[in-house]
Design a protein around this motif. Structure first.
Motif, PDB file in Angstrom:
ATOM      1  N   HIS A   1      10.582 -52.035 -89.297  1.00 51.90           N
ATOM      2  CA  HIS A   1      10.819 -53.473 -89.162  1.00 51.90           C
ATOM      3  C   HIS A   1       9.601 -54.181 -88.567  1.00 51.90           C
ATOM      4  CE1 HIS A   1      11.725 -52.616 -84.873  1.00 51.90           C
ATOM      5  NE2 HIS A   1      11.479 -53.902 -84.692  1.00 51.90           N
TER       6      HIS A   1
ATOM      7  N   ALA B   1       7.283 -57.034 -90.383  1.00 47.90           N
ATOM      8  CA  ALA B   1       7.108 -58.320 -89.699  1.00 47.90           C
ATOM      9  C   ALA B   1       5.649 -58.729 -89.575  1.00 47.90           C
ATOM     10  CB  ALA B   1       7.738 -58.260 -88.311  1.00 47.90           C
TER      11      ALA B   1
ATOM     12  N   TRP C   1      11.912 -62.024 -83.105  1.00 52.35           N
ATOM     13  CA  TRP C   1      10.690 -61.240 -83.076  1.00 52.35           C
ATOM     14  C   TRP C   1      11.024 -59.752 -83.222  1.00 52.35           C
ATOM     15  CZ3 TRP C   1       6.888 -64.248 -84.055  1.00 52.35           C
ATOM     16  CH2 TRP C   1       6.764 -65.503 -83.484  1.00 52.35           C
ATOM     17  N   ALA C   2      10.008 -58.951 -83.469  1.00 50.58           N
ATOM     18  CA  ALA C   2      10.209 -57.525 -83.737  1.00 50.58           C
ATOM     19  C   ALA C   2      10.400 -56.702 -82.472  1.00 50.58           C
ATOM     20  CB  ALA C   2       9.034 -56.976 -84.541  1.00 50.58           C
TER      21      ALA C   2
ATOM     22  N   ASN D   1       5.247 -61.034 -82.461  1.00 50.74           N
ATOM     23  CA  ASN D   1       5.915 -59.760 -82.717  1.00 50.74           C
ATOM     24  C   ASN D   1       5.435 -58.634 -81.805  1.00 50.74           C
ATOM     25  OD1 ASN D   1       7.787 -60.199 -85.092  1.00 50.74           O
ATOM     26  ND2 ASN D   1       5.890 -61.087 -85.880  1.00 50.74           N
TER      27      ASN D   1
ATOM     28  N   HIS E   1       5.338 -64.389 -88.623  1.00 50.17           N
ATOM     29  CA  HIS E   1       4.654 -63.094 -88.668  1.00 50.17           C
ATOM     30  C   HIS E   1       3.588 -62.989 -87.570  1.00 50.17           C
ATOM     31  CE1 HIS E   1       6.620 -62.224 -92.468  1.00 50.17           C
ATOM     32  NE2 HIS E   1       6.266 -63.425 -92.890  1.00 50.17           N
TER      33      HIS E   1
END
Length: 348
Positions: A37, A41, A172-173, A199, A228
């Protein structure tokens, strides 16, 4: 040892005359490893399959990247800049990524160097393995302070619960379970640091950085529109005091004007779209990497040799672009700003 007139570490801006840097090495770099993931991202979709364990970048690409870094080092030295280089590390044996992008992991603020709290587990040892000898040398001077990142017991905890939101809002990641930030998510504007959540940078990471910088410095967050987001140095580019170029796909002038430091600045949206490129591949970046330049002072800026349109654009503001080939370094994740940690900028 330094004296008061020749500090080993002193930098408060991105544009004052450059006197000393750490410059990376590309040899033995591997594609970084991260949960799927996170890769989705932050990385270009066409290269997702490259991000697997201990997968080296092509040998010829790394050789060419190190040749470009050597040419860049010569340019810096010709302009009176002292250059420190890191140790050589075989990243395939450590599960790591690279020593080519020291700006991701180290941030100079005044006389202090702050080590990032990396979100990516594959980068946890990067500073210790490649750059610790440089930091140790600098820290022998009593005027220099190095803030080392805390060791992380469970790096995977940053990803727990991600994807569980039901409200449809952007996520966010990483979560906010412990401090995480990349140094490249922040830029210096005197006593004000402008950064972003991304991220790889969370709220606790911003709080950690605020507590780590010298007294009198403040950290402010820019509202970016890039879902991103990972590093701010292809989003905004301060060229000199009072002049900034920004990426209109990632931030607005209104967002910039909310910060007191920019209220009297000339802010210019870069008016051209970056040109596509297939070879060498941009495995980890977009064409907006053309904004990732390095200022030698308020007139001279190092620009990638192929970015002629960008060079002509900054000429219109009175700058002298110094063209240097760097496309193979670009392929492994960054450009001139990423590849350096500016230790001394005269007059800051």
């Amino acid at each position: 040892m330094s004296n008061s007139s020749t500090p080993l570490v002193s930098a408060d801006t991105e544009w004052s005359p450059l006197r000393s840097v750490i410059l990376g090495h590309a040899a033995n770099s591997c594609f970084p490893q991260a949960p799927s993931h996170m890769i989705k991202a932050t990385m270009p979709e066409e290269h997702f399959e490259e991000f697997r364990p201990n997968h080296r970048f092509p040998a010829e690409l790394l050789q060419r990247a190190d040749e470009e870094l050597a040419q860049f080092a010569s340019i810096l030295q010709e302009h009176g800049v002292r250059v420190y280089r890191p140790k050589s590390v075989d990243w395939s044996k450590t599960g790591g990524y690279t020593a080519a992008m020291p700006r991701d992991g180290l941030l100079t603020v005044g006389n202090t160097i702050v080590e990032a709290c990396f979100a990516w587990e594959c980068r946890q040892q990067e500073i210790d393995l490649a750059f610790a000898n440089i930091l140790d040398e600098l820290e022998k001077d009593s005027s220099v302070k190095v803030v080392r990142a805390p060791k992380v017991a469970r790096p995977e905890a940053l990803y727990e619960g991600i994807g569980s939101r039901q409200d449809g809002a952007h996520e966010w990641a990483i979560n906010n379970s412990r401090p995480a930030f990349d140094a490249a998510d922040f830029l210096r504007f005197g006593k004000t640091l402008i950064g972003q959540l991304s991220n790889v940078t969370n709220e606790k990471g911003v709080e950690y950085l605020q507590n780590a910088v010298p007294e009198g410095y403040t950290v402010e967050l820019l509202d970016v529109t890039d879902e991103h987001a990972m590093h701010i140095d292809a989003t905004i580019l301060p060229l000199r005091q009072g002049l900034l170029i920004y990426n209109p796909e990632r931030v607005t002038e209104a967002a910039l004007r909310k910060h007191k430091v920019f209220q009297k600045w000339d802010l210019h949206a870069y008016p051209h779209l970056p040109s596509p490129r297939e070879s060498p591949p941009r495995y980890m970046t977009s064409g907006w990497l053309l904004m990732n330049v390095l200022s030698l002072d308020e007139k001279k800026v190092v620009v990638e040799a192929g970015d002629v349109e960008f060079a002509e654009y900054i000429k219109s503001f009175g700058f002298e672009p110094i063209m240097c080939p760097f496309q193979h370094v670009n392929s492994i994740g960054g450009s001139f700003h990423c590849a350096t940690v500016d230790l001394v900028r005269q007059g800051d």
